[in-house]
Motif scaffolding. Structure first.
Motif, PDB file in Angstrom:
ATOM      1  N   SER A 205      -1.575  21.375 -16.520  1.00 47.46           N
ATOM      2  CA  SER A 205      -2.095  22.739 -16.449  1.00 47.46           C
ATOM      3  C   SER A 205      -2.980  22.877 -15.223  1.00 47.46           C
ATOM      4  O   SER A 205      -3.399  21.883 -14.616  1.00 47.46           O
ATOM      5  CB  SER A 205      -2.905  23.082 -17.709  1.00 47.46           C
ATOM      6  OG  SER A 205      -4.097  22.295 -17.753  1.00 47.46           O
ATOM      7  N   VAL A 206      -3.270  24.128 -14.870  1.00 47.40           N
ATOM      8  CA  VAL A 206      -4.179  24.388 -13.763  1.00 47.40           C
ATOM      9  C   VAL A 206      -5.574  23.862 -14.100  1.00 47.40           C
ATOM     10  O   VAL A 206      -6.287  23.333 -13.237  1.00 47.40           O
ATOM     11  CB  VAL A 206      -4.236  25.898 -13.448  1.00 47.40           C
ATOM     12  CG1 VAL A 206      -5.183  26.170 -12.280  1.00 47.40           C
ATOM     13  CG2 VAL A 206      -2.847  26.437 -13.133  1.00 47.40           C
ATOM     14  N   TYR A 242      -0.885  30.936 -10.248  1.00 46.91           N
ATOM     15  CA  TYR A 242      -0.417  29.562 -10.026  1.00 46.91           C
ATOM     16  C   TYR A 242       0.808  29.280 -10.893  1.00 46.91           C
ATOM     17  O   TYR A 242       1.829  28.749 -10.416  1.00 46.91           O
ATOM     18  CB  TYR A 242      -1.551  28.589 -10.356  1.00 46.91           C
ATOM     19  CG  TYR A 242      -1.500  27.270  -9.622  1.00 46.91           C
ATOM     20  CD1 TYR A 242      -0.325  26.520  -9.542  1.00 46.91           C
ATOM     21  CD2 TYR A 242      -2.649  26.747  -9.030  1.00 46.91           C
ATOM     22  CE1 TYR A 242      -0.296  25.302  -8.869  1.00 46.91           C
ATOM     23  CE2 TYR A 242      -2.630  25.529  -8.353  1.00 46.91           C
ATOM     24  CZ  TYR A 242      -1.443  24.820  -8.288  1.00 46.91           C
ATOM     25  OH  TYR A 242      -1.412  23.615  -7.618  1.00 46.91           O
ATOM     26  N   ARG A 243       0.711  29.629 -12.185  1.00 43.88           N
ATOM     27  CA  ARG A 243       1.837  29.375 -13.091  1.00 43.88           C
ATOM     28  C   ARG A 243       3.079  30.149 -12.653  1.00 43.88           C
ATOM     29  O   ARG A 243       4.199  29.641 -12.722  1.00 43.88           O
ATOM     30  CB  ARG A 243       1.443  29.762 -14.521  1.00 43.88           C
ATOM     31  CG  ARG A 243       0.431  28.816 -15.170  1.00 43.88           C
ATOM     32  CD  ARG A 243       0.361  29.054 -16.671  1.00 43.88           C
ATOM     33  NE  ARG A 243      -0.062  30.406 -16.974  1.00 43.88           N
ATOM     34  CZ  ARG A 243      -1.319  30.789 -17.149  1.00 43.88           C
ATOM     35  NH1 ARG A 243      -2.288  29.894 -17.054  1.00 43.88           N
ATOM     36  NH2 ARG A 243      -1.621  32.045 -17.433  1.00 43.88           N
ATOM     37  N   GLU A 244       2.872  31.366 -12.201  1.00 44.90           N
ATOM     38  CA  GLU A 244       4.014  32.179 -11.737  1.00 44.90           C
ATOM     39  C   GLU A 244       4.675  31.524 -10.527  1.00 44.90           C
ATOM     40  O   GLU A 244       5.904  31.490 -10.416  1.00 44.90           O
ATOM     41  CB  GLU A 244       3.538  33.587 -11.382  1.00 44.90           C
ATOM     42  CG  GLU A 244       4.668  34.512 -10.931  1.00 44.90           C
ATOM     43  CD  GLU A 244       4.177  35.915 -10.631  1.00 44.90           C
ATOM     44  OE1 GLU A 244       5.001  36.746 -10.200  1.00 44.90           O
ATOM     45  OE2 GLU A 244       2.969  36.177 -10.797  1.00 44.90           O
ATOM     46  N   GLY A 248       6.788  28.273 -14.319  1.00 43.34           N
ATOM     47  CA  GLY A 248       6.656  27.703 -15.658  1.00 43.34           C
ATOM     48  C   GLY A 248       6.681  26.184 -15.624  1.00 43.34           C
ATOM     49  O   GLY A 248       7.015  25.565 -14.623  1.00 43.34           O
ATOM     50  N   GLY A 249       6.325  25.572 -16.721  1.00 40.81           N
ATOM     51  CA  GLY A 249       6.313  24.115 -16.803  1.00 40.81           C
ATOM     52  C   GLY A 249       5.062  23.521 -16.190  1.00 40.81           C
ATOM     53  O   GLY A 249       3.998  24.147 -16.152  1.00 40.81           O
TER      54      GLY A 249
END
Length: 265
Positions: A205-206, A242-244, A248-249
Motif C-alpha cells: 500500500s501507499v 497513486y493507486r490509480e 490496482g494491486g
C-alpha cells in the motif's frame, strides 16, 4: 564522541528526523545496504597505503566492519549528524571513532584522509556542492571518494501522485548523473566514474511506502516544500492518485541509484 554544533534550524530538523529513525532504521534499510555493498565492491584500491577512512553519513554503522575488512590497516571514523545513529552503530565496530558532525562542515584538517565513503546520505543536505567540496578538502591529493546518491527518477511515482493534489514539492528533487559529475568536477575531483542503476520495489500500500520512508528518516529538503502539516484529505487524494496510476494491486516505487568514484586532484 566528539560533538559539534548542530543548532541551525534546518540542520536541527534533519538531525531530529534521523535521530528518531535510528532505533528502527535497519528494519527498513535493505535498499541502502544493497546500494552500499555495490559501491564498496567498486572501491578497488590497494589497502596497504590507506591510513584514514571516513564514513560520511555513516548512519547505524552497517558498513564499518566491511570498510575495516577492506582496509585493515586504516583508522576508521564514522561521521553522522545524528548522535542516536552513532550510538546504534557503536556495537558494530568498537575500534572506529564516532564523530557527531555535519557533512557540510567536516571537523577534520585539510588533506588528512585517504578515502571518503558515503552511501545514500548526502542527498539530504541542502546543497550537494557543499558536502562534496568539504570531502575534497579533507582528502589528500590522490585520495578517493566513493559516493552513492539517489538519482532524479527516485520516487517518481510518489512525486506524480502528489502533483495531482497540489503544486507543492512534497518529494525531493534528486540529481542526475550529469549534475553529479559537474558537482564533483567543481569540488576538485577527476577520473570520475559514475554508474547508474534502477530498482523497482513493491509495497502492499501507499501507507507502507510512506511508513518505510519515515522509518528511514527521509525528509523533504526541496525549496518548494509546504510549510504546513499535510492534512488527511490531501493525503487521501494522493493515495487515490497513486493507486490509480498503478492500476490496482500492489504499489511500485522506483529508486534510481547513482554510484560515483573519483580522485582528488
Amino acid at each position: 564522541m566528539t560533538k559539534l554544533d548542530c543548532s541551525l534550524p534546518d540542520k536541527r530538523q534533519v538531525r531530529l528526523s534521523f535521530g528518531r529513525a535510528a532505533a528502527r532504521y535497519d528494519q527498513y534499510a535493505d535498499l541502502q545496504r544493497r546500494a552500499g555493498l555495490a559501491l564498496l565492491q567498486r572501491l578497488d584500491i590497494a589497502p596497504d597505503d590507506i591510513r584514514l577512512v571516513l564514513d560520511v553519513g555513516s548512519g547505524t554503522g552497517y558498513f564499518l566492519p566491511r570498510l575495516a575488512n577492506r582496509f585493515p590497516r586504516a583508522r576508521l571514523v564514522a561521521v553522522d549528524l545524528a548522535e542516536e545513529m552513532l550510538e546504534v552503530g557503536r556495537g558494530r565496530l568498537a575500534g572506529a571513532q564516532a564523530v557527531c558532525g555535519d557533512a557540510e562542515a567536516l571537523p577534520f584538517a585539510a588533506g588528512c584522509a585517504d578515502v571518503a565513503y558515503s552511501n545514500l546520505a548526502l542527498q539530504w543536505c541542502g546543497s550537494l556542492q557543499r558536502p562534496l567540496t568539504e570531502v575534497a578538502r579533507v582528502l589528500r591529493p590522490g585520495g578517493v571518494v566513493a559516493v552513492g546518491l539517489f538519482g532524479a527518477d527516485t520516487l517518481v511515482e510518489l512525486r506524480q501522485a502528489w502533483a495531482a493534489v497540489d503544486g507543492y514539492r512534497r518529494v525531493n528533487e534528486f540529481v542526475t548523473a550529469d549534475d553529479l559529475r559537474q558537482v564533483l568536477e567543481r569540488a576538485g575531483f577527476a577520473s570520475i566514474d559514475i554508474q547508474t542503476r534502477r530498482e523497482v520495489v513493491e509495497y502492499p500500500s501507499v501507507r507502507e511506502l510512506m511508513r518505510e520512508l519515515k522509518g528511514l528518516g527521509a525528509h523533504n529538503v526541496s525549496g518548494g516544500r509546504p510549510r504546513h502539516m499535510t492534512g488527511k484529505t490531501a493525503l487521501a487524494r494522493m493515495e487515490a492518485a497513486y493507486r490509480e496510476r498503478m492500476g490496482g494491486g500492489s504499489i511500485q516505487a522506483t529508486y534510481e541509484i547513482l554510484g560515483a568514484l573519483a580522485c582528488r586532484t
